[in-house]
Design a protein around this motif. Sequence first.
Motif, PDB file in Angstrom:
ATOM      1  N   ASN A  12       5.982   0.709  -3.136  1.00  0.00           N
ATOM      2  CA  ASN A  12       6.222  -0.683  -2.734  1.00  0.00           C
ATOM      3  C   ASN A  12       5.741  -0.961  -1.310  1.00  0.00           C
ATOM      4  O   ASN A  12       6.041  -2.010  -0.747  1.00  0.00           O
ATOM      5  CB  ASN A  12       7.706  -1.023  -2.841  1.00  0.00           C
ATOM      6  N   GLY A  13       5.055   0.029  -0.703  1.00  0.00           N
ATOM      7  CA  GLY A  13       4.567  -0.123   0.666  1.00  0.00           C
ATOM      8  C   GLY A  13       5.640   0.105   1.721  1.00  0.00           C
ATOM      9  O   GLY A  13       5.392  -0.055   2.900  1.00  0.00           O
ATOM     10  N   GLN A  14       6.836   0.488   1.300  1.00  0.00           N
ATOM     11  CA  GLN A  14       7.968   0.681   2.217  1.00  0.00           C
ATOM     12  C   GLN A  14       7.878   2.051   2.892  1.00  0.00           C
ATOM     13  O   GLN A  14       7.506   3.032   2.260  1.00  0.00           O
ATOM     14  CB  GLN A  14       9.288   0.603   1.449  1.00  0.00           C
ATOM     15  N   PHE A  15       8.245   2.100   4.169  1.00  0.00           N
ATOM     16  CA  PHE A  15       8.324   3.367   4.888  1.00  0.00           C
ATOM     17  C   PHE A  15       9.520   3.351   5.811  1.00  0.00           C
ATOM     18  O   PHE A  15       9.994   2.297   6.242  1.00  0.00           O
ATOM     19  CB  PHE A  15       7.044   3.638   5.706  1.00  0.00           C
ATOM     20  N   THR A  16      10.027   4.530   6.119  1.00  0.00           N
ATOM     21  CA  THR A  16      11.057   4.726   7.134  1.00  0.00           C
ATOM     22  C   THR A  16      10.666   5.966   7.913  1.00  0.00           C
ATOM     23  O   THR A  16      10.440   7.019   7.330  1.00  0.00           O
ATOM     24  CB  THR A  16      12.452   4.914   6.508  1.00  0.00           C
ATOM     25  N   LEU A  17      10.562   5.825   9.223  1.00  0.00           N
ATOM     26  CA  LEU A  17      10.180   6.936  10.097  1.00  0.00           C
ATOM     27  C   LEU A  17      11.271   7.142  11.128  1.00  0.00           C
ATOM     28  O   LEU A  17      11.625   6.210  11.850  1.00  0.00           O
ATOM     29  CB  LEU A  17       8.847   6.632  10.787  1.00  0.00           C
ATOM     30  N   THR A  18      11.809   8.356  11.188  1.00  0.00           N
ATOM     31  CA  THR A  18      12.799   8.717  12.195  1.00  0.00           C
ATOM     32  C   THR A  18      12.185   9.802  13.064  1.00  0.00           C
ATOM     33  O   THR A  18      11.646  10.773  12.548  1.00  0.00           O
ATOM     34  CB  THR A  18      14.092   9.229  11.539  1.00  0.00           C
TER      35      THR A  18
ATOM     36  N   TYR B  50       8.234  13.606  20.223  1.00  0.00           N
ATOM     37  CA  TYR B  50       8.231  15.028  20.538  1.00  0.00           C
ATOM     38  C   TYR B  50       8.447  15.867  19.289  1.00  0.00           C
ATOM     39  O   TYR B  50       8.181  17.047  19.284  1.00  0.00           O
ATOM     40  CB  TYR B  50       9.336  15.366  21.547  1.00  0.00           C
ATOM     41  N   SER B  51       8.943  15.257  18.245  1.00  0.00           N
ATOM     42  CA  SER B  51       9.312  16.032  17.066  1.00  0.00           C
ATOM     43  C   SER B  51       8.193  16.147  16.041  1.00  0.00           C
ATOM     44  O   SER B  51       8.293  16.940  15.118  1.00  0.00           O
ATOM     45  CB  SER B  51      10.562  15.425  16.420  1.00  0.00           C
ATOM     46  N   GLY B  52       7.129  15.354  16.182  1.00  0.00           N
ATOM     47  CA  GLY B  52       6.017  15.447  15.252  1.00  0.00           C
ATOM     48  C   GLY B  52       6.348  14.968  13.853  1.00  0.00           C
ATOM     49  O   GLY B  52       5.688  15.346  12.890  1.00  0.00           O
ATOM     50  N   ASP B  53       7.365  14.137  13.705  1.00  0.00           N
ATOM     51  CA  ASP B  53       7.757  13.642  12.389  1.00  0.00           C
ATOM     52  C   ASP B  53       6.768  12.623  11.867  1.00  0.00           C
ATOM     53  O   ASP B  53       6.072  11.950  12.630  1.00  0.00           O
ATOM     54  CB  ASP B  53       9.148  13.011  12.459  1.00  0.00           C
ATOM     55  N   TYR B  54       6.702  12.514  10.570  1.00  0.00           N
ATOM     56  CA  TYR B  54       5.836  11.538   9.925  1.00  0.00           C
ATOM     57  C   TYR B  54       6.502  11.061   8.647  1.00  0.00           C
ATOM     58  O   TYR B  54       7.467  11.639   8.165  1.00  0.00           O
ATOM     59  CB  TYR B  54       4.466  12.139   9.617  1.00  0.00           C
ATOM     60  N   SER B  55       5.968   9.973   8.117  1.00  0.00           N
ATOM     61  CA  SER B  55       6.479   9.409   6.876  1.00  0.00           C
ATOM     62  C   SER B  55       5.294   8.883   6.083  1.00  0.00           C
ATOM     63  O   SER B  55       4.194   8.737   6.623  1.00  0.00           O
ATOM     64  CB  SER B  55       7.458   8.273   7.201  1.00  0.00           C
ATOM     65  N   PHE B  56       5.519   8.582   4.817  1.00  0.00           N
ATOM     66  CA  PHE B  56       4.507   7.970   3.962  1.00  0.00           C
ATOM     67  C   PHE B  56       5.097   6.733   3.309  1.00  0.00           C
ATOM     68  O   PHE B  56       6.282   6.714   2.975  1.00  0.00           O
ATOM     69  CB  PHE B  56       4.049   8.940   2.862  1.00  0.00           C
TER      70      PHE B  56
ATOM     71  N   LEU C 190       0.832  -1.197   0.000  1.00  0.00           N
ATOM     72  CA  LEU C 190       0.000   0.000   0.000  1.00  0.00           C
ATOM     73  C   LEU C 190       0.864   1.243   0.000  1.00  0.00           C
ATOM     74  O   LEU C 190       1.756   1.388   0.841  1.00  0.00           O
ATOM     75  CB  LEU C 190      -0.916   0.023   1.229  1.00  0.00           C
ATOM     76  N   SER C 191       0.577   2.153  -0.929  1.00  0.00           N
ATOM     77  CA  SER C 191       1.306   3.427  -0.970  1.00  0.00           C
ATOM     78  C   SER C 191       0.429   4.530  -0.393  1.00  0.00           C
ATOM     79  O   SER C 191      -0.787   4.397  -0.308  1.00  0.00           O
ATOM     80  CB  SER C 191       1.691   3.766  -2.411  1.00  0.00           C
ATOM     81  N   GLY C 192       1.078   5.612   0.023  1.00  0.00           N
ATOM     82  CA  GLY C 192       0.359   6.773   0.535  1.00  0.00           C
ATOM     83  C   GLY C 192      -0.183   6.631   1.939  1.00  0.00           C
ATOM     84  O   GLY C 192      -1.040   7.395   2.351  1.00  0.00           O
ATOM     85  N   ILE C 193       0.333   5.677   2.694  1.00  0.00           N
ATOM     86  CA  ILE C 193      -0.096   5.498   4.076  1.00  0.00           C
ATOM     87  C   ILE C 193       0.789   6.359   4.971  1.00  0.00           C
ATOM     88  O   ILE C 193       2.015   6.279   4.919  1.00  0.00           O
ATOM     89  CB  ILE C 193      -0.021   4.018   4.514  1.00  0.00           C
ATOM     90  N   SER C 194       0.165   7.192   5.791  1.00  0.00           N
ATOM     91  CA  SER C 194       0.881   8.064   6.716  1.00  0.00           C
ATOM     92  C   SER C 194       1.282   7.277   7.962  1.00  0.00           C
ATOM     93  O   SER C 194       0.472   6.532   8.511  1.00  0.00           O
ATOM     94  CB  SER C 194      -0.027   9.230   7.105  1.00  0.00           C
ATOM     95  N   VAL C 195       2.526   7.468   8.405  1.00  0.00           N
ATOM     96  CA  VAL C 195       3.036   6.790   9.597  1.00  0.00           C
ATOM     97  C   VAL C 195       3.513   7.852  10.582  1.00  0.00           C
ATOM     98  O   VAL C 195       4.338   8.700  10.229  1.00  0.00           O
ATOM     99  CB  VAL C 195       4.203   5.839   9.257  1.00  0.00           C
TER     100      VAL C 195
END
Length: 121
Positions: free
Chosen positions: A71-77, A61-67, A50-55
């Motif tokens: 290929n359904g891959q995500f990386t969130l720091t 504390y930083s409010g970071d997000y990823s999509f 699934l693409s376009g999924i928000s993580v």
Amino acid sequence: MYKWVRGILTASAFTSVMFIMQACYGTPEGRMNEVTMSGTIIDKATSQPLSGISVTCGSSYSGDYSFSDENGQFTLTFLISREYYERGYFDLEFADTLDRYQTLDTVVESSSKLEISLVAK
């Protein structure tokens, strides 16, 4: 003239308090840890990526997000307090930006690779 002097005294008092707080407790960055989570998001019924999924991380504390990508891959720091970091699990939210899938709020352990399955609406 009186307001000007009062302003200087107020500013110096605030600066003194902040200096004491930093000396006693350190800066927030000193009590934070950086965490990187990655994985794949798939459709539960078809196992298709699934693409376009928000993580996002609810404990961050930083409010970071990823999509997720095509290929359904995500990386969130994200930055997290040392207390949350030491417990070893994190509150993550997976939400479909196109509103095709149900939002998933889940707790995950620190892992090198996650596989998340979402259910269609």
